[in-house]
Motif scaffolding. Structure first.
Motif, PDB file in Angstrom:
ATOM      1  N   CYS A  20       0.834  -1.198   0.000  1.00 63.12           N
ATOM      2  CA  CYS A  20       0.000   0.000   0.000  1.00 63.12           C
ATOM      3  C   CYS A  20       0.870   1.251   0.000  1.00 63.12           C
ATOM      4  O   CYS A  20       2.047   1.198   0.364  1.00 63.12           O
ATOM      5  CB  CYS A  20      -0.889   0.033   1.241  1.00 63.12           C
ATOM      6  N   THR A  34       5.760   3.669   1.344  1.00 66.84           N
ATOM      7  CA  THR A  34       5.269   2.353   0.978  1.00 66.84           C
ATOM      8  C   THR A  34       5.166   1.508   2.240  1.00 66.84           C
ATOM      9  O   THR A  34       6.086   1.504   3.061  1.00 66.84           O
ATOM     10  CB  THR A  34       6.250   1.682  -0.015  1.00 66.84           C
ATOM     11  N   SER A  36       3.854  -2.468   3.736  1.00 68.47           N
ATOM     12  CA  SER A  36       3.343  -3.811   3.456  1.00 68.47           C
ATOM     13  C   SER A  36       2.859  -4.491   4.732  1.00 68.47           C
ATOM     14  O   SER A  36       2.434  -5.634   4.696  1.00 68.47           O
ATOM     15  CB  SER A  36       4.402  -4.667   2.748  1.00 68.47           C
ATOM     16  N   VAL A  38       0.016  -4.103   6.686  1.00 65.89           N
ATOM     17  CA  VAL A  38      -1.328  -3.550   6.796  1.00 65.89           C
ATOM     18  C   VAL A  38      -2.272  -4.712   7.063  1.00 65.89           C
ATOM     19  O   VAL A  38      -2.125  -5.777   6.474  1.00 65.89           O
ATOM     20  CB  VAL A  38      -1.752  -2.851   5.476  1.00 65.89           C
ATOM     21  N   LEU A  70      -4.745   5.782   2.281  1.00 62.32           N
ATOM     22  CA  LEU A  70      -4.073   4.491   2.130  1.00 62.32           C
ATOM     23  C   LEU A  70      -4.569   3.865   0.848  1.00 62.32           C
ATOM     24  O   LEU A  70      -5.753   3.528   0.736  1.00 62.32           O
ATOM     25  CB  LEU A  70      -4.395   3.607   3.335  1.00 62.32           C
ATOM     26  N   THR A  71      -3.689   3.743  -0.147  1.00 58.60           N
ATOM     27  CA  THR A  71      -4.057   3.159  -1.434  1.00 58.60           C
ATOM     28  C   THR A  71      -3.491   1.756  -1.534  1.00 58.60           C
ATOM     29  O   THR A  71      -2.291   1.547  -1.326  1.00 58.60           O
ATOM     30  CB  THR A  71      -3.506   3.998  -2.610  1.00 58.60           C
ATOM     31  N   VAL A  72      -4.353   0.777  -1.861  1.00 57.63           N
ATOM     32  CA  VAL A  72      -3.917  -0.586  -2.123  1.00 57.63           C
ATOM     33  C   VAL A  72      -3.384  -0.594  -3.555  1.00 57.63           C
ATOM     34  O   VAL A  72      -4.123  -0.320  -4.503  1.00 57.63           O
ATOM     35  CB  VAL A  72      -5.082  -1.597  -1.973  1.00 57.63           C
ATOM     36  N   GLY A 115      -5.536   2.702  -8.166  1.00 54.17           N
ATOM     37  CA  GLY A 115      -5.264   1.711  -7.134  1.00 54.17           C
ATOM     38  C   GLY A 115      -6.410   0.715  -7.081  1.00 54.17           C
ATOM     39  O   GLY A 115      -7.491   0.953  -7.638  1.00 54.17           O
ATOM     40  N   ALA A 118      -8.789   2.574  -2.201  1.00 53.34           N
ATOM     41  CA  ALA A 118      -8.169   3.637  -1.408  1.00 53.34           C
ATOM     42  C   ALA A 118      -9.069   3.910  -0.216  1.00 53.34           C
ATOM     43  O   ALA A 118     -10.294   3.908  -0.340  1.00 53.34           O
ATOM     44  CB  ALA A 118      -7.961   4.902  -2.230  1.00 53.34           C
TER      45      ALA A 118
END
Length: 170
Positions: A20, A34, A36, A38, A70-72, A115, A118
Motif C-alpha cells: 500500500c 510504501t 506492506s 497492513v 491508504l491506497t492498495v 489503485g 483507497a
C-alpha cells in the motif's frame, strides 16, 4: 534463546504481503511511504492497522496531522512503490508526476485513481511496538474501489504479482 534478527527477517520474507501507499497531507507538503504491514482490524467501527518505522518522518507527520490516505497498489505500481520506499525522497506530488491521483475528501491526502482500493483514514490510536509504531486507522471513506485487477505483493524482498513473478513496471 533470542531469535537471530537475520533469521527472523528471512522467515518473514517468505510471507507474501499486499503493498500500500500511505500518504499524509501536512501544511508544508505531501508525505508518503510504501507499507506492506497492513491488516484489517475491525468492521464496526471500520479499522485497519499499519506498521510504520517509529523514527520515520511519515509516522511523525501522521501523529501530528491525525489523518491519511491508504491506497492498495496494483501490480502496475511497482515503480511507485519503489519510489516511496527510498530514503531521502522528495514530496509525494513530485514522485507521482505521471500517475493519476486525487485528494481524499476527509483527510485531503493523495490517493491513486488506479489503485485497487483507497481508504480515507483518521488516526484512531498509535501504539509503540518495538522499532515501529502500529497506527490504528479509522476508515472514514472509500474513495477508490476497483472492480478487479492484480495486486502488488512483497515477497522475498521483491515486488511480485499474484503468481509470485516480477511485478509490472508501469
Amino acid at each position: 534463546m533470542p531469535v537471530d534478527p537475520a533469521t527472523f527477517a528471512a522467515a518473514l520474507r517468505q510471507y507474501a504481503a499486499g503493498v500500500c501507499l500511505l500518504t499524509v497531507r501536512d501544511d508544508m507538503d505531501d508525505v508518503g511511504t510504501t507499507v506492506s504491514s497492513v491488516m484489517s482490524v475491525s468492521a464496526h467501527p471500520p479499522l485497519v492497522a499499519v506498521g510504520l518505522s517509529a523514527d520515520g518522518y511519515p509516522a511523525e507527520v501522521l501523529g501530528e496531522v491525525g489523518a491519511c490516505g491508504l491506497t492498495v497498489l496494483a501490480a502496475e505500481h511497482a515503480i511507485v512503490a519503489s519510489r516511496f520506499s527510498s530514503a531521502g525522497r522528495p514530496g509525494a506530488r513530485h514522485l507521482l508526476e505521471s500517475v493519476p491521483w486525487r485528494r481524499a475528501g476527509d483527510s485531503g491526502a493523495i490517493v491513486l485513481e488506479r489503485g485497487l482500493a483507497a481508504l480515507d483514514c483518521r488516526l484512531h490510536r498509535a501504539v509503540e511496538a518495538g522499532d515501529h509504531v502500529l497506527a490504528l486507522l479509522e476508515v472514514t471513506d472509500v474513495p477508490v474501489l476497483a472492480g478487479g485487477g492484480a495486486p502488488l505483493l512483497r515477497l522475498r524482498g521483491r515486488y511480485a504479482d499474484a503468481g509470485g513473478g516480477p511485478a509490472g513496471r508501469g
